[in-house]
Design an enzyme around this catalytic site. Sequence first.
Site, PDB file in Angstrom:
ATOM      1  N   LYS A  12       0.835  -1.214   0.000  1.00 23.86           N
ATOM      2  CA  LYS A  12       0.000   0.000   0.000  1.00 23.86           C
ATOM      3  C   LYS A  12       0.866   1.259   0.000  1.00 23.86           C
ATOM      4  O   LYS A  12       0.526   2.258  -0.632  1.00 23.86           O
ATOM      5  CB  LYS A  12      -0.910   0.017   1.238  1.00 23.86           C
ATOM      6  CG  LYS A  12      -2.057  -0.973   1.170  1.00 23.86           C
ATOM      7  CD  LYS A  12      -2.961  -0.764   2.358  1.00 23.86           C
ATOM      8  CE  LYS A  12      -4.098  -1.755   2.382  1.00 23.86           C
ATOM      9  NZ  LYS A  12      -4.934  -1.581   3.586  1.00 23.86           N
ATOM     10  N   ASP A  68      -9.584   1.733   5.372  1.00 28.69           N
ATOM     11  CA  ASP A  68     -10.218   0.473   5.737  1.00 28.69           C
ATOM     12  C   ASP A  68     -11.054   0.033   4.539  1.00 28.69           C
ATOM     13  O   ASP A  68     -11.698   0.858   3.895  1.00 28.69           O
ATOM     14  CB  ASP A  68     -11.089   0.646   6.986  1.00 28.69           C
ATOM     15  CG  ASP A  68     -11.287  -0.685   7.708  1.00 28.69           C
ATOM     16  OD1 ASP A  68     -10.413  -1.565   7.619  1.00 28.69           O
ATOM     17  OD2 ASP A  68     -12.341  -0.848   8.353  1.00 28.69           O
TER      18      ASP A  68
HETATM   19  P1  IMP Z   1      -7.788  -3.796   4.330  1.00 28.59           P
HETATM   20  O1  IMP Z   1      -8.689  -2.957   5.166  1.00 28.59           O
HETATM   21  O2  IMP Z   1      -7.211  -3.045   3.168  1.00 28.59           O
HETATM   22  O3  IMP Z   1      -6.740  -4.497   5.139  1.00 28.59           O
HETATM   23  O4  IMP Z   1      -8.688  -4.936   3.658  1.00 28.59           O
HETATM   24  C1  IMP Z   1      -9.407  -5.871   4.446  1.00 28.59           C
HETATM   25  C2  IMP Z   1      -9.598  -7.159   3.670  1.00 28.59           C
HETATM   26  O5  IMP Z   1     -10.425  -6.919   2.498  1.00 28.59           O
HETATM   27  C3  IMP Z   1      -8.320  -7.788   3.112  1.00 28.59           C
HETATM   28  O6  IMP Z   1      -7.710  -8.614   4.072  1.00 28.59           O
HETATM   29  C4  IMP Z   1      -8.842  -8.579   1.926  1.00 28.59           C
HETATM   30  O7  IMP Z   1      -9.374  -9.819   2.337  1.00 28.59           O
HETATM   31  C5  IMP Z   1      -9.983  -7.708   1.412  1.00 28.59           C
HETATM   32  N1  IMP Z   1      -9.494  -6.810   0.346  1.00 28.59           N
HETATM   33  C6  IMP Z   1      -9.158  -5.507   0.464  1.00 28.59           C
HETATM   34  N2  IMP Z   1      -8.770  -4.989  -0.702  1.00 28.59           N
HETATM   35  C7  IMP Z   1      -8.851  -6.004  -1.600  1.00 28.59           C
HETATM   36  C8  IMP Z   1      -8.558  -6.091  -2.993  1.00 28.59           C
HETATM   37  O8  IMP Z   1      -8.128  -5.142  -3.659  1.00 28.59           O
HETATM   38  N3  IMP Z   1      -8.764  -7.301  -3.558  1.00 28.59           N
HETATM   39  C9  IMP Z   1      -9.212  -8.378  -2.867  1.00 28.59           C
HETATM   40  N4  IMP Z   1      -9.483  -8.350  -1.568  1.00 28.59           N
HETATM   41  C10 IMP Z   1      -9.304  -7.169  -0.929  1.00 28.59           C
END
Ligand code: IMP
Length: 197
Positions: A12, A68
């Site tokens: 990220k 998030d």
């Molecule tokens: P975070 O808040 O960015 O950590 O996302 C939380 C969860 O959503 C991740 O652990 C993934 O399982 C799912 N996720 C977030 N972004 C993506 C993406 O671009 N592709 C697929 N899954 C995603």
Amino acid sequence: MNLIFATNNLHKLDEIRVLTHNRIRILGLSEAGFQGEIPEEYPTLEQNASQKAWYIYNRLNQNCFADDTGLEVEALDGAPGVYSARFSRIGELQYPELDVTEGNIKKLLAMLEGKTNRRARFRTVISIIVEGQETQFEGVVNGTIASVESGTRGFGYDPVFVPDGETRTFAEMNIGKKNKISHRGVATNKLVDFLNL
Ligand code: IMP
């Protein structure tokens, strides 16, 4: 101006540095000297993004932002939503024998079996705090959940998410193509506009 991104996810950090053309110095948590977990205790993406950003702002006293993301599936009343990361480790249906991501996808496909409505969206919320003033941005990509996995790129639910207007899953696209249309890409571009970069 230095800006802290309240994340330990190096992928990220790279992504945001490309999008901001390195015109601003963005530090990850370890570079900013912060170690430890950030609380994420709320039932909405908005509240969690906000909580993470304020938590770091209050501890480091520097401008910062947090994000998030969740996958929201219509036929599942918006689940897994804020629980997307650990979906296969919670609730009645669990897959402790599988890696968490494999389990997440398996559980999602099991819960959608026989359902005709496979509409879903990824949603990202970014909260930025500058001089004690908070602003939020949202990025959404609508699509459908495929019935089988395709592709090996990306992460998370990418092998089963087909964005609207495409025939391929996110996991079959290169990262440049995905970033152009993705939830995180859209939200991040709003942040870049806000920063006037
Ligand atoms: P975070 O808040 O960015 O950590 O996302 C939380 C969860 O959503 C991740 O652990 C993934 O399982 C799912 N996720 C977030 N972004 C993506 C993406 O671009 N592709 C697929 N899954 C995603």
